[in-house]
Design an enzyme around this catalytic site. Structure first.
Site, short mmCIF file in Angstrom:
data_model
loop_
_atom_site.label_atom_id
_atom_site.label_comp_id
_atom_site.label_asym_id
_atom_site.label_seq_id
_atom_site.Cartn_x
_atom_site.Cartn_y
_atom_site.Cartn_z
N ARG A 121 2.20 13.90 21.11
CA ARG A 121 2.83 13.06 20.08
C ARG A 121 2.06 13.33 18.79
O ARG A 121 0.90 12.94 18.65
CB ARG A 121 2.72 11.58 20.48
CG ARG A 121 3.42 10.60 19.52
CD ARG A 121 3.30 9.20 20.08
NE ARG A 121 3.78 8.19 19.17
CZ ARG A 121 5.01 7.67 19.18
NH1 ARG A 121 5.88 8.11 20.07
NH2 ARG A 121 5.36 6.74 18.33
N HIS A 148 12.64 13.64 18.24
CA HIS A 148 12.18 12.67 19.24
C HIS A 148 13.10 12.77 20.48
O HIS A 148 13.84 11.85 20.79
CB HIS A 148 12.21 11.26 18.66
CG HIS A 148 11.37 10.27 19.40
ND1 HIS A 148 10.66 10.58 20.54
CD2 HIS A 148 11.12 8.95 19.14
CE1 HIS A 148 10.02 9.50 20.96
NE2 HIS A 148 10.27 8.52 20.14
N GLN A 190 13.25 10.01 23.42
CA GLN A 190 13.91 8.76 23.08
C GLN A 190 15.42 8.88 23.20
O GLN A 190 16.09 8.01 23.74
CB GLN A 190 13.54 8.32 21.68
CG GLN A 190 14.14 6.97 21.28
CD GLN A 190 13.65 5.83 22.14
OE1 GLN A 190 12.45 5.59 22.21
NE2 GLN A 190 14.56 5.11 22.79
N ASP A 221 16.62 2.69 13.10
CA ASP A 221 15.18 2.83 13.26
C ASP A 221 14.52 2.15 12.06
O ASP A 221 15.20 1.75 11.11
CB ASP A 221 14.82 4.32 13.30
CG ASP A 221 13.40 4.59 13.80
OD1 ASP A 221 12.70 3.62 14.17
OD2 ASP A 221 12.99 5.76 13.81
N CYS A 240 14.90 2.20 18.76
CA CYS A 240 13.82 2.81 19.55
C CYS A 240 12.55 1.98 19.57
O CYS A 240 11.67 2.22 20.39
CB CYS A 240 13.55 4.22 19.06
SG CYS A 240 13.01 4.33 17.34
N ARG A 259 12.86 4.78 28.98
CA ARG A 259 11.99 5.89 28.60
C ARG A 259 11.19 6.35 29.81
O ARG A 259 11.04 7.55 30.04
CB ARG A 259 11.03 5.44 27.48
CG ARG A 259 11.58 5.44 26.09
CD ARG A 259 11.73 6.84 25.49
NE ARG A 259 10.47 7.55 25.41
CZ ARG A 259 9.57 7.41 24.43
NH1 ARG A 259 9.80 6.57 23.44
NH2 ARG A 259 8.46 8.12 24.43
#
Length: 323
Positions: free
Chosen positions: A112, A139, A142, A238, A278, A306
């Site tokens: 990450r 991402h 996700q 988001d 998310c 996830r």
């Protein structure tokens, strides 16, 4: 390691790294693994021999760390947790050298980080599969969870098998920043046959060239977020300010004030439209409390999923197709 050897190692750095048939397989495996989890049935394909996941964090994390770490332990494996503060990654060691060393000691790596170029460089010099846990540009884990969550709610056959055919012709409304999530939604739409309605403030548009989109029909751009949501089957957003852009926070608040997903916006979507985020979320900014805590919201299932889709992904990268 030779270039030929490197090419044989499966990585998951962008959503488009896998094809539609592989995603169908992963969603089936995720459903199977989740059923085992809910029934408290042991399923540990990584126990013998023991498999080890290295998690490398240059960006802070809650859901990514918990989902990967818990998932790996549940599958019978082990976890090594690294940050830039407690490793040579934060002391100017070349990313290529870190990849060469770490990948000799573990079976799979999740990173990450900030620039996509970092994870691409690591993967190019790794002897084991590398998973993108988030970069500035993409991402994929996700969106993997988001699509699985949609299939759970709207695309499961009587036997409980996810049916990806239900995605054909559907509309996903993306409201907010043209960020890593938006880029990844475009990749998913092009690959799986749905359309993304994108609405962002001026100056924060999605970048289809960066996302590598070849089919412009997989997305439509709207200046008005309400128009983007009209007829949508899924509305998602988001935070206005992603990690690494905190210095822009006040400017972004002013620019994004019309891009809050509220009840009026949701009413323009399909009556049974789902809402996703998310997380973490800022109620009253990118989404109203009435929406994220309302009956159309599936954010908590989305967050849990996830773990299940990442377990399926790690299983596939380490063991290939099973059954």
């Amino acid at each position: 390691m030779s270039a030929a050897t490197a090419m044989t190692i499966p990585h998951y750095l962008q959503f488009k790294d896998l094809d539609a048939a592989t995603y169908a397989y992963l969603f089936e495996r995720a459903a199977f693994i989740k059923r085992k989890f809910k029934a408290v049935e042991k399923y540990q394909p990584f126990a013998d021999p023991d498999r080890t996941l290295a998690m490398i964090f240059e960006k802070a994390s809650t859901r990514t760390r918990v989902s990967f770490e818990a998932g790996m332990y549940q599958m019978g494996g082990s976890v090594v947790h690294l940050t830039t503060g407690d490793s040579q990654l934060g002391r100017a060691e070349p990313i290529e050298d870190s990849a060469r060393v770490i990948s000799r000691m573990v079976d799979i790596v999740m990173i990450r980080t900030f620039e996509q170029s970092k994870i691409e460089a690591f993967a190019a010099h790794s002897r084991v599969p590398v998973i993108n846990g988030l970069t500035n540009e993409f991402h994929p884990c996700q969106i993997l969870a988001d699509i699985f969550t949609y299939l759970e709610r709207r695309g499961t056959d009587p036997q409980g098998k996810p049916d990806m055919a239900c995605l054909q012709g559907k509309v996903v409304a993306w409201v907010g920043d043209g960020n890593n999530m938006a880029n990844t939604w475009l990749q998913a739409a092009e690959l799986l046959g749905f359309t993304v309605h994108v609405s962002t403030p001026s100056g924060y548009e999605v970048d289809p060239v960066l996302a590598g989109i070849r089919n412009p029909d997989c997305y439509k751009v709207f200046k008005d977020p309400r128009e983007a949501c009209a007829g949508a089957h899924l509305v998602t957003t988001d935070v206005w300010t992603s990690m690494g852009f905190e210095a822009e926070n006040e400017v972004r608040r002013a620019a994004f004030k019309r891009w809050c997903v509220d009840e009026d916006m949701m009413r323009t979507a399909q009556p049974d439209a789902l809402f996703m985020h998310c997380l973490p979320a800022h109620r009253g900014e990118e989404v109203s409390a009435e929406v994220i805590d309302g009956p159309q919201s599936v954010v908590w299932d989305e967050a849990e999923n996830r773990m299940h889709v990442q377990k399926a992904l790690m299983e596939y990268l380490l063991l290939g197709r099973l059954g």
